[in-house]
Design an enzyme around this catalytic site. Structure first.
Site, short mmCIF file in Angstrom:
data_model
loop_
_atom_site.label_atom_id
_atom_site.label_comp_id
_atom_site.label_asym_id
_atom_site.label_seq_id
_atom_site.Cartn_x
_atom_site.Cartn_y
_atom_site.Cartn_z
CD GLU A 127 -2.92 -1.15 2.36
OE1 GLU A 127 -2.81 -0.29 3.24
OE2 GLU A 127 -3.82 -2.02 2.37
CG ASN A 170 -0.69 -7.09 -1.31
OD1 ASN A 170 -1.27 -7.73 -2.17
ND2 ASN A 170 -1.21 -6.92 -0.09
CG HIS A 206 -10.04 -5.92 0.79
ND1 HIS A 206 -10.26 -7.05 1.53
CD2 HIS A 206 -8.74 -5.60 0.96
CE1 HIS A 206 -9.14 -7.40 2.15
NE2 HIS A 206 -8.19 -6.54 1.82
CD GLU A 235 -4.69 -7.93 1.91
OE1 GLU A 235 -5.57 -7.18 2.39
OE2 GLU A 235 -3.47 -7.67 1.97
CG ASP A 237 -12.83 -9.14 2.09
OD1 ASP A 237 -12.68 -8.20 1.28
OD2 ASP A 237 -12.49 -9.04 3.29
C1 XIL Z 1 -6.49 -6.23 8.38
C2 XIL Z 1 -6.83 -7.39 9.29
O1 XIL Z 1 -7.73 -8.25 8.62
C3 XIL Z 1 -7.44 -6.89 10.57
O2 XIL Z 1 -7.58 -7.96 11.52
C4 XIL Z 1 -6.57 -5.78 11.19
O3 XIL Z 1 -7.24 -5.24 12.32
C5 XIL Z 1 -6.28 -4.70 10.19
O4 XIL Z 1 -5.69 -5.27 9.04
N1 XIL Z 1 -5.05 -4.54 3.78
C6 XIL Z 1 -4.05 -5.40 4.24
C7 XIL Z 1 -4.33 -6.28 5.39
O5 XIL Z 1 -2.98 -5.49 3.63
O6 XIL Z 1 -3.19 -6.49 6.20
C8 XIL Z 1 -5.46 -5.74 6.25
O7 XIL Z 1 -5.76 -6.71 7.26
C9 XIL Z 1 -6.67 -5.43 5.40
C10 XIL Z 1 -6.33 -4.37 4.37
#
Ligand code: XIL
Length: 302
Positions: A127, A170, A206, A235, A237
């Protein structure tokens, strides 16, 4: 095949999930994990605040639990993440440039050496770009004090620490073709042209109704793959439920399978019971570990 991992393996891919060490004592969590997935990403346990809360004092207990669970079951591990502005201890953000540079390189070297040979892919930098149309870097201690070169430096340090791990950049909101993803694309293109070590790009993916699966998702994955890097969905979802959610999941799987360098998909959790998303039901298993329509859609698409 009758499980996500086995179906993905038949297509030469992995199917992974984020895992929290705190749930590894829950039998339904573990049996779902072990049955369905062949890759894991520690959800929080490999972040800087978890591993090095105090300078040069490393705590690997929780992350090691996940890695040894994965290894004993023959699962791959994605390392997440070495350099990120979030979940960063305040001692790091308080350093001046010279100390920050050595702290960053020491963190990468120590952590990657501890896990040498055990990590399939590392999210070396997470990020680092801003949202919106500027294509600019995000403000962070690393960006603000070390300048644009911090990403390149992190990747070079990472390659030296574990030459066999795949090194990924990422990010989120980079899933479709847009100004942010194009800024990342230009960085990767430049790295490849100059021989800066980078092997893969992770697309967090996401999604929700305000940020749905982009229509040019596959095209975006393909343009990165055409630069000579692997792409991974890291990641995933998707908020929602029922058929709409299932169709969105299906489209993600199809996009990955259509890109030969899309090497795997990771969903950001085993069950809705423990999802980080506020609206609660973005994953493939419900809070009772029952398979959702989204699960069936993924298995069918694989
Ligand atoms: C999130 C986790 O799922 C949570 O448990 C935590 O409180 C915050 O981080 N981008 C990422 C992940 O790269 O590491 C994040 O994970 C979600 C967004």
């Amino acid at each position: 095949a009758s499980t996500l991992g086995a179906a993905a393996a038949e297509k030469g891919r992995y199917f992974g999930t984020a895992v929290a060490a705190s749930h590894l004592g829950e039998s339904q969590y573990v049996s779902t994990l072990n049955t369905e997935f062949n890759s894991v990403t520690p959800e929080n346990e490999m972040k800087w605040d978890a591993l090095e809360a105090t300078r040069n004092s490393f705590t690997y207990t929780s992350a090691d639990r996940i890695v040894s669970h994965a290894q004993s079951r023959g699962m791959q591990v994605r390392g997440h993440t070495l350099v990120w502005h979030s979940q960063l201890p305040s001692w790091v953000s308080g350093l001046g440039a010279t100390d920050l540079r050595s702290a960053m390189n020491n963190h990468i070297t120590q952590v990657m050496t501890h896990y040498k040979g055990k990590i399939h892919s590392w999210d070396v930098v997470n990020e680092a770009f801003q949202d919106g149309s500027s294509g600019a870097r995000r403000s962070s201690p690393f960006q603000d004090k070390l300048g644009n070169g911090f990403i390149e430096e992190a990747f070079r340090t990472a390659r030296a620490a574990d030459p066999n791990a795949k090194l990924c950049y990422n990010d989120y909101n980079t899933d479709g073709v847009n100004a942010k993803s194009t800024a990342v694309y230009n960085m990767v293109k430049d790295f490849k042209a100059r021989g800066v070590p980078i092997d893969c790009v992770g697309f967090q993916s996401h999604f929700n109704s305000a940020s749905p699966v982009p229509s040019d998702y596959q095209a975006n994955l393909q343009r990165f793959a055409d630069l000579g890097v692997d792409v991974q969905i890291t990641e995933l979802d998707i908020e929602g439920s029922g058929t709409a959610q299932a169709n969105s999941y299906s489209s993600v799987v199809k996009a990955c399978l259509a890109v030969s360098r899309c090497t795997g998909i990771t969903v950001w959790g085993v069950t809705d019971k423990y999802s980080w998303r506020a609206s609660g039901t973005p994953l493939l298993f419900d809070s009772n570990y029952v398979k959702k329509p989204a699960y069936t859609a993924v298995l069918t698409a694989l």
